[in-house]
Design an enzyme around this catalytic site. Structure first.
Site, short mmCIF file in Angstrom:
data_model
loop_
_atom_site.label_atom_id
_atom_site.label_comp_id
_atom_site.label_asym_id
_atom_site.label_seq_id
_atom_site.Cartn_x
_atom_site.Cartn_y
_atom_site.Cartn_z
N LYS A 204 0.85 -1.19 0.00
CA LYS A 204 0.00 0.00 0.00
C LYS A 204 0.88 1.24 0.00
CE LYS A 204 -1.86 2.83 2.84
NZ LYS A 204 -1.94 4.06 2.00
N CYS A 314 12.66 11.19 7.88
CA CYS A 314 12.51 10.76 9.27
C CYS A 314 13.79 10.93 10.06
CB CYS A 314 12.05 9.31 9.31
SG CYS A 314 13.08 8.19 8.33
N GLU A 414 8.38 15.66 16.11
CA GLU A 414 8.84 15.59 14.73
C GLU A 414 8.00 16.53 13.86
OE1 GLU A 414 10.12 12.14 11.62
OE2 GLU A 414 8.10 11.99 12.45
#
Length: 516
Positions: A204, A314, A414
């Site tokens: 996905k 990230c 973050e």
């Protein structure tokens, strides 16, 4: 696809003779927008589609088939049949490797078109995407093609009159959920070791960037990957992603994305068939600059570590700690460096260092964090505002905050955008303590000429990867993954195979042997 005049690598100056505002790269033809199930492109069962948008303008690129639970069921059924009854897990490792190497060849042959497609979908510079994203994808496929015939068990010298050995067998149907910041790279990073192990997959892609995964699925079929081994179901997390994570016939899930969604996937596993889950999640990585560092190098590392890929990484070094003796000089050079940083349309501006954020939601999220920083009392050194050509698209100035305290939201959470927190420290002990004062543990960097200091920091900082006098240095043979709330399990390197393999112990009697 990329024009012929721009073929040949990541040198963004190859088109510098073009006038600013002109398209330097052709907008690619969008050929694959349906679900890819059992070797064919098909509509969603519901007939629904969703729009994927160009972050440079906000305009619609294409309408893509929207997978839901019924479509995931069909994809899992195809993958299960391919695994349980098909040839892929029963091939020799060398034969799987040969097909994977052919797929790597096709990725390289179509690199221009794939790079332009991904750049259009994600707001990246096509030449950089070609070298970095597509180059990494091909490299990962080629690395694990070479690993496919090197999956071995162990012999066991057991007590008593028994002998044993272990088998490393493909786990089964792998559910793979990939993020939007490096779509083609992450497709290959997840798919390649699963293919090498002999698994079948349902992938996905992120709803923001579905186009490259569909393109790569077609290349896999062309390379000779049997039908049903790779299935791609574009859709949304709460529907297609949730259906995949909770599916009773999926044997494992590998996910890269936010910590919040990682929790949901673990919960879905616990409430379904207890499938193993591997997560590569958020980060708030520190870059520590000591006072003996080459400051020019340190500034360039900080800029690249924080703002590469628009800060949508990230492992971005969003917390930069500089030792107090050189802090003022570092800050001054950083501010000067940022004055030459260009934000612009990556398809038309050869000087652009930074394109738009991936979509409107991420654009607004980053701006909201910048507002938090201002309200909490941090000082803007550079940036902090929306920008971009003619006011269109999702562009944000690269933003550096100073006077940042550890308890501020911008220092703790973050942001996933072009925002750097610049902070000062005194001692090695303080730097280590502050670097570890986070719920994340994905990456870290240290800049120093002192080997003893470097080794001390490397051994003390709790992170999955630590770079010394470099940053973002990665490779197919270098394991990548985090600790703490940055997740667990490794992508890349031979450790990545462990996620897709089950270890089976086999024990037999050893009778009448003089050798015990």
């Amino acid at each position: 696809m990329v024009s012929e005049s721009n073929r040949g690598g990541a040198d963004r100056t190859t088109a510098a003779g073009e006038e600013r505002g002109q398209l330097l790269f052709d907008v690619p033809e969008i050929r694959f927008t349906k679900l890819f199930i059992n070797g064919s492109f098909v509509d969603a069962v519901s007939g629904r589609t969703f729009e994927t948008r160009d972050p440079r303008t906000g305009g619609v690129i294409a309408s893509v088939a929207e997978a839901d639970k019924e479509d995931v069921d069909l994809a899992v059924r195809a993958a299960r049949a391919a695994f349980d009854h098909g040839e892929w897990p029963r091939m020799s490792g060398s034969e799987r490797g040969r097909i994977m190497a052919r797929l790597a060849d096709l990725v390289e042959e179509r690199a221009d078109e794939l790079a332009a497609l991904e750049s259009l979908d994600a707001g990246k510079h096509p030449a950089v995407t070609r070298a970095v994203d597509v180059g990494n994808a091909a490299g990962s496929l080629r690395y694990f093609a070479g690993a496919a015939d090197k999956i071995h068990g162990e012999t066991l010298k057991m007590p008593g009159q028994f002998q044993g050995h272990t088998l490393r067998e493909p786990l089964g149907v792998a559910g793979v959920i990939i993020p939007w910041n490096f779509p083609s790279t992450m497709f290959a990073v997840k798919v390649a070791p699963a293919l090498a192990a002999g698994c079948a997959l349902v992938v996905k892609p992120a709803e923001q960037t579905p186009l490259s995964a569909l393109y790569l699925a077609q290349l896999a079929k062309q390379a000779g990957v049997p039908d049903g081994v790779i299935n791609v179901v574009p859709g949304f997390g709460p529907t297609a992603g949730a259906a995949l994570a909770s599916h009773m016939d999926v044997d494992m899930v590998s996910f890269t994305g936010s910590t919040e969604v990682g929790r949901l996937i673990m919960k879905a596993s616990a409430e379904s068939n207890l499938k193993p889950v591997y997560l590569e999640l958020g980060g708030k990585s520190p870059l520590i600059v000591f006072d003996d560092a080459d400051l020019d190098m340190a500034v360039e590392l900080a800029v690249g570590a924080s703002f590469f890929n628009k800060g949508e990484a990230c492992v971005a070094a969003s917390r930069v700690y500089v030792q107090e003796r050189v802090y003022d000089r570092f800050e001054e050079r950083l501010a000067e460096r940022m004055r030459s940083w260009v934000v612009g349309d990556p398809f038309s501006d050869p000087s652009a260092d930074q394109g738009p954020q991936v979509d409107k939601a991420q654009y607004e999220r980053v701006l909201s964090y910048i507002d938090h920083g201002k309200r909490e009392g941090a000082t803007l050194l550079t940036g902090g505002r929306p920008c971009g050509p003619e006011g269109k698209g999702y562009y944000i100035e690269p933003t550096v905050f100073t006077n940042v305290k550890e308890d501020m939201i911008i220092a703790k959470e973050e942001i996933f955008g072009p925002v750097m927190c610049l902070m000062k420290f005194k001692t090695v002990e303080e730097a280590i303590a502050r670097a570890n004062d986070t719920r994340y543990g994905l990456g870290a960097g240290v800049v120093t000429r002192d080997l003893d200091v470097a080794n001390r920091v490397v051994r003390s900082v709790r992170a999955g990867v630590v770079w010394v006098n470099c940053y973002f240095a990665m490779g197919s043979d270098c394991p990548f993954g985090g600790r703490k709330m940055s997740g667990f399990g490794k992508d890349e390197g031979m450790h990545a195979l462990d996620k897709y393999l089950a270890v089976k112990s086999v024990v037999t009697p050893l009778r009448a042997s003089p050798w015990i």
